[in-house]
Design a protein around this motif. Structure first.
Motif, PDB file in Angstrom:
ATOM      1  N   UNK B  50       0.825  -1.195   0.000  1.00  0.00           N
ATOM      2  CA  UNK B  50       0.000   0.000   0.000  1.00  0.00           C
ATOM      3  C   UNK B  50       0.869   1.259   0.000  1.00  0.00           C
ATOM      4  N   UNK B  53       2.854   1.641  -3.270  1.00  0.00           N
ATOM      5  CA  UNK B  53       1.999   2.070  -4.376  1.00  0.00           C
ATOM      6  C   UNK B  53       1.648   3.549  -4.236  1.00  0.00           C
ATOM      7  N   UNK B  54       1.294   3.904  -3.003  1.00  0.00           N
ATOM      8  CA  UNK B  54       0.896   5.295  -2.751  1.00  0.00           C
ATOM      9  C   UNK B  54       2.043   6.246  -3.096  1.00  0.00           C
ATOM     10  N   UNK B  56       4.580   5.626  -5.017  1.00  0.00           N
ATOM     11  CA  UNK B  56       4.893   5.580  -6.452  1.00  0.00           C
ATOM     12  C   UNK B  56       3.984   6.528  -7.221  1.00  0.00           C
ATOM     13  N   UNK B  57       2.686   6.518  -6.858  1.00  0.00           N
ATOM     14  CA  UNK B  57       1.787   7.406  -7.586  1.00  0.00           C
ATOM     15  C   UNK B  57       2.131   8.861  -7.302  1.00  0.00           C
ATOM     16  N   UNK B  58       2.480   9.150  -6.035  1.00  0.00           N
ATOM     17  CA  UNK B  58       2.830  10.533  -5.711  1.00  0.00           C
ATOM     18  C   UNK B  58       4.088  10.956  -6.488  1.00  0.00           C
ATOM     19  N   UNK B  60       5.094   9.810  -9.329  1.00  0.00           N
ATOM     20  CA  UNK B  60       4.755  10.015 -10.740  1.00  0.00           C
ATOM     21  C   UNK B  60       4.139  11.389 -10.941  1.00  0.00           C
ATOM     22  N   UNK B  61       3.278  11.791  -9.998  1.00  0.00           N
ATOM     23  CA  UNK B  61       2.658  13.107 -10.123  1.00  0.00           C
ATOM     24  C   UNK B  61       3.718  14.196 -10.056  1.00  0.00           C
ATOM     25  N   UNK B  62       4.689  14.004  -9.144  1.00  0.00           N
ATOM     26  CA  UNK B  62       5.753  15.001  -9.028  1.00  0.00           C
ATOM     27  C   UNK B  62       6.592  15.033 -10.304  1.00  0.00           C
ATOM     28  N   UNK B  63       6.793  13.843 -10.926  1.00  0.00           N
ATOM     29  CA  UNK B  63       7.604  13.792 -12.146  1.00  0.00           C
ATOM     30  C   UNK B  63       7.000  14.661 -13.245  1.00  0.00           C
ATOM     31  N   UNK B  64       5.659  14.694 -13.308  1.00  0.00           N
ATOM     32  CA  UNK B  64       5.015  15.547 -14.314  1.00  0.00           C
ATOM     33  C   UNK B  64       5.468  17.000 -14.128  1.00  0.00           C
ATOM     34  N   UNK B  65       5.524  17.428 -12.859  1.00  0.00           N
ATOM     35  CA  UNK B  65       6.005  18.787 -12.586  1.00  0.00           C
ATOM     36  C   UNK B  65       7.476  18.925 -12.959  1.00  0.00           C
TER      37      UNK B  65
END
Lengths: 280, 350
Positions: B50, B53-54, B56-58, B60-65
């Motif tokens: 958990x 995964x949590x 990893x998603x965070x 990924x969101x930061x990577x967009x920035x």
């Protein structure tokens, strides 16, 4: 009475203009498709799919360009999709109203329509320049950067459509959050997530600008990811601007192939998400 | 049982598996129930998955920035040599000479803005007309097919528009439209400069026209979506007191959706400014500012696309990267305004 007449004539003028605008706009788009079909079909032959791009002034095909486009698109989507899905998952599942989500959503929407040639420049400065030469892998990375915003957007949108009660039911059974997301939310939104990937493929398969100075072009068959690789859009660009009739014909045929591929992908994506859209 | 444990542990070495076995056995002893132990181990594993995964998603969101930040930083870094060499003069200089390494961005900026202005002058009225047509006038049977067709056309790659512009539109304009324009406006003061000959076929006007056809589906489909956010009861009320179709559009729908429509138009403008391939084919790639719209010119994106791979020397490359930076900044501002306005209309309809 004259007031009514004026209003009525104003109305008919305005509605006529709207009809004219609609016919005018649709006519141009129709003309383009007809021209593309007419010029492209003339050059369609088995040789297009079996022979390499020819030297100037002789006949040939587009095999290496088609293969190059496929290879780079597949790698680009393979890199971009997981990243985009994870980011979209964070925005819809974990940090739904967090500051990070709001900022990422805003930035992502801008990246969605940012000029793709700038992405090409970016990949040139971070990959091609340090490596010292053009390569297929840097082309794929450039495409991946264009895949990410599309996938982030659709993943977030589709997960937000999953009813909260489904997540609550799973949580009430004691499932941890990762399971709720992976086994419930993802499954419920499966068609939508696939749609996002298809749309991303459609978006990048016609992209030319970011490949011009990352993957460059290659007259020959190549599977070496560290070497320049041909791609359909770049070959079209090069051939269309050349003075040779054979090359120009191949450019038209290539353009037709790309258009068919993109339209097929978008139509599939729409069919997949059609049921979902209705329920919204 | 406890006495066996140290022996097993030494046999296995100090590996992780042995450690977990150890804790399992300790737990078993504590609770005297293997079921509880399994459960707590499973729970521990789940909590770990958990958390991973949590995070990893965070991440990924930061990577967009980070991607956006990376784009800006790399462009600024790449354009530093040109900024040092030319300073602010880069923005206002008309010179573009790779041999003497003297570069200025003004012709490219001028071309970018002019082609986009021409595109929007054509695409906005026509796009709005299509949107009104689709929401109010079109027979019901045709609404969905035409709407879908327009959305599909928005996805066609720009290189298709480019190749069509080069082989079909430019020759057509050259032989039929441009001579007529030159003849018609030859004696009118301002227009005689705008439409001064000779008819090349390729040039700013042709590029602007292609861009207009390209952004038309965007403007039309966003405006239609925005028009559909108007509550039917508002339109019905207006029709009920006797408004004509046009009056309903003009005094009810348009004021209600003004912000959203402007957002959609800005989004189209953002596309037009940054569009590369459709323009590169038909712009003519001439680094000069000409008073005539029929003359060849260049845009920022066309300059980069045409010259980047052939640029020799760091200063040349750097000047092109600085052009890219200028383009990115302009489109970023336009798109940010567009998104802000579309966000406002979304909140209104929600």
């Amino acid at each position: 009475m004259s007031l009514y007449a004026t209003r009525r004539s104003a109305n008919s003028i305005a509605t006529t203009l709207c009809w004219v605008a609609a016919i005018f706009g649709l006519a141009w788009l129709f003309v383009i498709l007809v021209a593309l079909l007419y010029e492209g079909v003339r050059g369609l032959s088995p040789a297009v799919f079996t022979e390499m791009t020819p030297p100037p002034g002789s006949a040939g095909g587009l095999l290496n360009a088609i293969a190059g486009s496929l290879v780079m698109t597949v790698i680009g989507v393979a890199i971009g999709t997981p990243l985009g899905m994870l980011a979209g998952t964070y925005m819809a599942e974990y940090g739904r109203n967090s500051k990070l989500t709001i900022v990422v959503r805003f930035i992502n929407d801008i990246l969605l329509s940012a000029p793709s040639i700038v992405v090409g420049l970016f990949v040139y400065t971070i990959l091609v320049h340090p490596m010292g030469h053009f390569s297929a892998i840097s082309g794929a990375v450039a495409l991946a950067l264009l895949v990410v915003p599309v996938v982030v957007r659709t993943t977030e949108d589709m997960l937000l459509l999953v009813p909260g009660s489904m997540r609550e039911a799973a949580s009430a059974l004691g499932a941890p959050r990762a399971h709720v997301v992976g086994k419930v939310a993802y499954r419920a939104a499966k068609a939508g997530l696939v749609t996002g990937v298809l749309l991303a493929v459609a978006r990048v398969s016609g992209e030319t600008a970011p490949l011009l100075f990352t993957a460059l072009n290659n007259q020959f068959w190549s599977t070496d990811l560290a070497a320049p690789m041909a791609s359909l859009p770049v070959v079209i660009f090069q051939f269309a601007l050349s003075p040779y009739k054979d090359w120009q014909q191949l450019a038209w045929t290539g353009a037709l192939l790309i258009t068919i591929a993109v339209l097929a992908l978008s139509i599939t994506a729409r069919t997949l998400s059609a049921g979902r859209r209705k329920s919204k | 049982m406890l006495s066996i444990e140290p022996g097993r542990r030494s046999a296995n070495g100090a590996g992780g598996e042995a450690d977990s076995d150890m804790s399992e056995i300790v737990l078993q002893q504590a609770s005297q129930s293997s079921v509880t132990a399994d459960r707590s181990r499973a729970l521990g594993r789940m909590a770990l998955v958990d958390g991973i995964f949590r995070e990893a998603t965070r991440a990924a969101a930061v990577i967009v920035l980070v991607i956006l930040g990376g784009v800006i930083i790399s462009l600024v870094h790449g354009s530093l040599p040109a900024v040092r060499a030319f300073g602010f003069g880069f923005l206002v200089s008309q010179s573009w000479n790779p041999v003497t390494e003297n570069f200025g961005a003004l012709p490219a900026i001028y071309g970018t803005i002019m082609t986009s202005v021409i595109a929007m002058l054509i695409a906005v009225p026509v796009g709005l007309g299509i949107a009104i047509f689709l929401t109010e006038l079109c027979p019901y049977v045709l609404r969905r097919p035409i709407g879908t067709a327009i959305e599909l056309l928005a996805g066609i790659p720009s290189i298709i528009y480019g190749i069509w512009g080069l082989f079909v539109l430019a020759p057509f304009l050259q032989t039929h439209v441009q001579p007529a324009l030159i003849a018609a406006f030859g004696d009118i003061p301002v227009f005689s400069t705008l439409f001064a000959g000779p008819p090349y076929g390729i040039g700013l006007l042709t590029a602007g026209f292609i861009l207009a056809i390209m952004v038309l589906p965007f403007v039309a489909s966003i405006s239609r979506d925005v028009f559909e956010t108007v509550p039917p009861v508002l339109k019905e009320a207006a029709s009920g007191i006797g408004c004509t179709t046009w009056e309903v559009m003009r005094y009810v729908v348009m004021p209600y959706t003004r912000v959203g429509v402007i957002g959609g138009v800005m989004l189209g403008l953002g596309r037009a400014l940054g569009e590369t391939m459709a323009v590169t084919f038909v712009i003519g790639n001439a680094h000069k500012i000409s008073g005539s719209l029929l003359a060849p010119g260049t845009t920022i994106s066309a300059t980069i696309a045409n010259e980047f791979t052939e640029a020799v020397g760091d200063l040349y490359t750097s000047a092109l990267i600085e052009l890219g930076l200028i383009l990115f900044v302009i489109t970023f501002i336009v798109l940010a305004i567009a998104r802000y306005m579309l966000m406002r209309i979304e909140q209104k309809s929600a």
